[in-house]
Scaffold this motif. Structure first.
Motif, PDB file in Angstrom:
ATOM      1  N   VAL A 174      52.022  40.042  60.768  1.00  0.00           N
ATOM      2  CA  VAL A 174      51.364  40.822  61.519  1.00  0.00           C
ATOM      3  C   VAL A 174      52.133  41.988  61.074  1.00  0.00           C
ATOM      4  N   VAL A 175      51.299  43.282  61.063  1.00  0.00           N
ATOM      5  CA  VAL A 175      51.891  44.409  60.521  1.00  0.00           C
ATOM      6  C   VAL A 175      51.094  45.670  61.228  1.00  0.00           C
ATOM      7  N   ALA A 176      51.938  46.469  62.072  1.00  0.00           N
ATOM      8  CA  ALA A 176      51.115  47.814  62.568  1.00  0.00           C
ATOM      9  C   ALA A 176      50.678  48.809  61.887  1.00  0.00           C
ATOM     10  N   ALA A 177      49.741  49.372  61.719  1.00  0.00           N
ATOM     11  CA  ALA A 177      49.588  50.615  60.994  1.00  0.00           C
ATOM     12  C   ALA A 177      49.506  51.858  61.953  1.00  0.00           C
ATOM     13  N   ALA A 178      49.752  53.035  61.172  1.00  0.00           N
ATOM     14  CA  ALA A 178      49.914  54.164  62.290  1.00  0.00           C
ATOM     15  C   ALA A 178      48.435  54.527  62.927  1.00  0.00           C
ATOM     16  N   ASP A 179      47.436  53.899  62.364  1.00  0.00           N
ATOM     17  CA  ASP A 179      46.231  54.234  63.114  1.00  0.00           C
ATOM     18  C   ASP A 179      45.818  53.542  64.249  1.00  0.00           C
ATOM     19  N   GLY A 180      46.772  52.533  64.771  1.00  0.00           N
ATOM     20  CA  GLY A 180      46.636  51.872  65.891  1.00  0.00           C
ATOM     21  C   GLY A 180      45.841  50.519  65.552  1.00  0.00           C
ATOM     22  N   THR A 181      45.882  50.103  64.336  1.00  0.00           N
ATOM     23  CA  THR A 181      45.298  48.768  63.729  1.00  0.00           C
ATOM     24  C   THR A 181      46.367  48.058  63.545  1.00  0.00           C
ATOM     25  N   LEU A 182      45.957  46.524  63.371  1.00  0.00           N
ATOM     26  CA  LEU A 182      47.135  45.707  62.954  1.00  0.00           C
ATOM     27  C   LEU A 182      46.275  44.822  61.806  1.00  0.00           C
ATOM     28  N   TRP A 183      47.225  44.696  60.791  1.00  0.00           N
ATOM     29  CA  TRP A 183      47.103  43.761  59.710  1.00  0.00           C
ATOM     30  C   TRP A 183      47.862  42.455  59.953  1.00  0.00           C
ATOM     31  N   LEU A 184      46.891  41.472  59.921  1.00  0.00           N
ATOM     32  CA  LEU A 184      47.495  40.064  59.857  1.00  0.00           C
ATOM     33  C   LEU A 184      47.240  39.135  58.548  1.00  0.00           C
ATOM     34  N   THR A 185      47.639  38.154  58.402  1.00  0.00           N
ATOM     35  CA  THR A 185      47.358  36.892  57.297  1.00  0.00           C
ATOM     36  C   THR A 185      47.244  35.967  58.061  1.00  0.00           C
ATOM     37  N   THR A 186      46.638  34.906  57.215  1.00  0.00           N
ATOM     38  CA  THR A 186      46.385  33.218  57.716  1.00  0.00           C
ATOM     39  C   THR A 186      47.519  32.478  57.048  1.00  0.00           C
ATOM     40  N   SER A 187      47.722  31.242  57.583  1.00  0.00           N
ATOM     41  CA  SER A 187      48.676  30.269  57.016  1.00  0.00           C
ATOM     42  C   SER A 187      48.191  28.842  57.142  1.00  0.00           C
ATOM     43  N   ASN A 188      46.678  28.733  56.753  1.00  0.00           N
ATOM     44  CA  ASN A 188      45.898  27.451  57.052  1.00  0.00           C
ATOM     45  C   ASN A 188      46.025  26.473  55.987  1.00  0.00           C
ATOM     46  N   ARG A 189      46.673  26.880  54.715  1.00  0.00           N
ATOM     47  CA  ARG A 189      46.857  25.896  53.506  1.00  0.00           C
ATOM     48  C   ARG A 189      48.196  25.610  53.323  1.00  0.00           C
ATOM     49  N   ASP A 190      48.950  25.765  54.595  1.00  0.00           N
ATOM     50  CA  ASP A 190      50.390  25.346  54.569  1.00  0.00           C
ATOM     51  C   ASP A 190      50.794  23.877  54.749  1.00  0.00           C
ATOM     52  N   GLY A 191      49.801  22.970  54.774  1.00  0.00           N
ATOM     53  CA  GLY A 191      49.974  21.692  55.110  1.00  0.00           C
ATOM     54  C   GLY A 191      50.042  21.273  56.391  1.00  0.00           C
ATOM     55  N   HIS A 192      49.738  22.203  57.202  1.00  0.00           N
ATOM     56  CA  HIS A 192      49.689  21.945  58.717  1.00  0.00           C
ATOM     57  C   HIS A 192      48.454  22.457  59.579  1.00  0.00           C
ATOM     58  N   GLY A 193      47.666  23.144  58.706  1.00  0.00           N
ATOM     59  CA  GLY A 193      46.383  23.952  59.300  1.00  0.00           C
ATOM     60  C   GLY A 193      45.013  22.947  58.976  1.00  0.00           C
ATOM     61  N   LYS A 194      43.831  23.532  59.023  1.00  0.00           N
ATOM     62  CA  LYS A 194      42.555  23.027  58.740  1.00  0.00           C
ATOM     63  C   LYS A 194      41.867  24.265  58.336  1.00  0.00           C
ATOM     64  N   PRO A 195      42.014  24.341  56.956  1.00  0.00           N
ATOM     65  CA  PRO A 195      41.583  25.433  56.330  1.00  0.00           C
ATOM     66  C   PRO A 195      40.466  25.379  55.949  1.00  0.00           C
ATOM     67  N   ILE A 196      39.359  26.632  55.962  1.00  0.00           N
ATOM     68  CA  ILE A 196      38.153  26.684  55.600  1.00  0.00           C
ATOM     69  C   ILE A 196      38.051  27.447  54.196  1.00  0.00           C
ATOM     70  N   LEU A 208      53.331  42.041  53.458  1.00  0.00           N
ATOM     71  CA  LEU A 208      52.424  42.888  53.648  1.00  0.00           C
ATOM     72  C   LEU A 208      52.735  44.256  53.999  1.00  0.00           C
ATOM     73  N   VAL A 209      52.505  45.359  53.443  1.00  0.00           N
ATOM     74  CA  VAL A 209      52.828  46.674  53.849  1.00  0.00           C
ATOM     75  C   VAL A 209      51.693  47.650  53.887  1.00  0.00           C
ATOM     76  N   VAL A 210      51.762  48.444  54.806  1.00  0.00           N
ATOM     77  CA  VAL A 210      50.327  49.523  54.782  1.00  0.00           C
ATOM     78  C   VAL A 210      50.783  50.662  54.078  1.00  0.00           C
ATOM     79  N   LEU A 211      50.102  51.141  53.124  1.00  0.00           N
ATOM     80  CA  LEU A 211      50.522  52.477  52.229  1.00  0.00           C
ATOM     81  C   LEU A 211      49.887  53.555  52.970  1.00  0.00           C
ATOM     82  N   PRO A 212      50.373  54.693  52.753  1.00  0.00           N
ATOM     83  CA  PRO A 212      49.877  55.954  53.352  1.00  0.00           C
ATOM     84  C   PRO A 212      48.498  56.335  53.397  1.00  0.00           C
ATOM     85  N   ASP A 213      47.784  55.697  52.500  1.00  0.00           N
ATOM     86  CA  ASP A 213      46.318  55.949  52.235  1.00  0.00           C
ATOM     87  C   ASP A 213      45.283  54.960  53.023  1.00  0.00           C
ATOM     88  N   ALA A 214      46.312  54.256  53.859  1.00  0.00           N
ATOM     89  CA  ALA A 214      45.473  53.272  54.877  1.00  0.00           C
ATOM     90  C   ALA A 214      45.223  51.908  54.075  1.00  0.00           C
TER      91      ALA A 214
END
Length: 392
Positions: free
Chosen positions: A350-372, A85-91
């Motif tokens: 997890v990736v920090a953006a310039a505007d003070g926000t964080l972007w995250l992804t989940t990994s619940n279908r990796d064989g160890h989680g309980k996906p929804i 995951l990368v955050v582009l200049p346009d947010a």
């Protein structure tokens, strides 16, 4: 576009005085998945790439969807193993799916369209390989380059591309195996690219100075060993890492952080990467560089890390939490505080953006989680240090 330089480890030559590893150029590979089109995005293939295994969650590959959840933190749903995951200049964010090679653009607000902008082919997803990470060129505004770490049928490698141009090998020949193909990339404040490589299922390679596996490499944007590396003309910067699931740079300093999942120990280390240091995998030694801190025993299996202002964030898949630690100095971080505990399941990138926000992804279908049904999801939250989510 920057000229590409691809490197591969050559065998040490024999003789009375053994020489160190020789990194010499190698040709590119044809499976870059690029098809020129006059306008518009490159759409995803509906067939698995040659040499790839089926997606780990089974069934057909889901189409990424805008969030229809009432949770304002969820901005995309139904992705397939999103890791890079990368955050582009346009947010907006580009999110890469490990198992499909698909790259989608996600808006920072829920309910917005999720657009496929690129698909990289020629991947092998065996042993947790595939499209493993993304990084923006430090001069993205001028060159539009995106770097990726990925697995092919023969190796792990770094490539670069633009959204509408060919894929160019930058650094090739990193060992791949039936397991241990984890890899992360990040540009440091020095402008060099740091590459965390897994041990390819052979732990001894992490301590072998003639192997690129189980290392943190430091290369230039065109794939040559960075000036000032511990060994001249070698890309190896540090050694003795297992599966470097988390690798991130502090944009305000020269510090690069790494965390990897360690088998046979009670907790996983968080390291500050130092030139020439070894981090103790697979056999600890008195000369190893000490970890900054260990992840809490209940929050193992790091999934990613990022730095926002003076805070280091590390995700824990097993702990189902985002961990926050104050950065005290280049050699010290504070205790970890958990956020989002068990709210979204297993957290990956997890990736920090310039505007003070964080972007995250989940990994619940990796064989160890309980996906929804909405998994996998992309989250967009205010960083806890700026008045965002309270600790769970």
């Amino acid at each position: 576009m920057l000229a590409a330089a691809t490197l591969v480890l050559a065998a040490c030559s024999g003789g009375a005085a053994p020489k160190g590893p020789d990194f010499s150029p190698q040709g590119s590979f044809p499976g870059d998945g690029y098809t020129p089109v006059p306008v518009g995005p490159i759409e995803p293939s509906t067939q698995p790439s040659q040499g790839s295994s089926p997606p780990s969650q089974g069934g057909s590959t889901p189409s990424p969807s805008p969030s229809t959840s009432s949770d304002p933190n969820v901005v995309a749903t139904k992705l397939n193993s999103p890791v890079g995951l990368v955050v582009l200049p346009d947010a907006t964010a580009l999110v890469a799916e490990r198992a499909t090679g698909r790259i989608v653009r996600v808006q920072p607000k829920p309910g917005q369209p999720v657009q496929t902008v690129r698909t990289l082919g020629g991947l092998s997803t065996a042993g947790d390989g595939g499209l493993l990470d993304l990084a923006l060129s430090p001069t993205y505004a001028e060159d539009g380059l995106i770097f990726a770490y990925l697995t092919t049928a023969t190796d792990n490698r770094v490539v670069d591309f633009t959204l509408n141009g060919p894929v160019t090998p930058v650094f090739t020949g990193i060992p791949r195996g039936s397991s241990g193909n984890t890899g992360r990339i990040t540009f440091g404040a020095d402008g060099d690219l740091y590459v965390g490589t897994g041990d390819a299922g052979v732990p001894a390679q992490a301590a072998d100075p003639a192997s690129l596996a189980g290392k943190v490499l430091r290369i230039t944007a065109i794939g040559t060993p960075a000036p000032g590396n511990p060994v001249t003309r070698s890309p190896i910067f540090a050694s003795g890492v297992d599966d470097p699931d988390a690798l991130c740079a502090d944009p305000s300093s020269t510090v690069v952080y790494e965390s990897d999942t360690r088998d046979g120990v009670d907790s996983d280390p968080v390291n500050s990467i130092v030139a020439g240091a070894s981090y103790g995998w697979p056999t600890p030694a008195a000369s190893d560089h000490a970890s900054l801190r260990l992840l809490p025993h209940t929050s193992r299996a790091p999934g990613g890390c990022t730095v926002d202002k003076s805070t280091l964030y590390v995700t824990s898949r097993d702990g189902q939490a985002l961990l926050s630690s104050p950065i005290r100095s280049a050699k010290s971080i504070g205790d970890f505080t958990p956020y989002l505990r068990q709210r979204y399941g297993r957290l990956r990138t997890v990736v920090a953006a310039a505007d003070g926000t964080l972007w995250l992804t989940t990994s619940n279908r990796d064989g160890h989680g309980k996906p929804i049904p909405d998994d996998e999801r992309v989250l967009h939250i205010q960083a806890p240090t700026t008045g965002g989510t309270s600790p769970a």
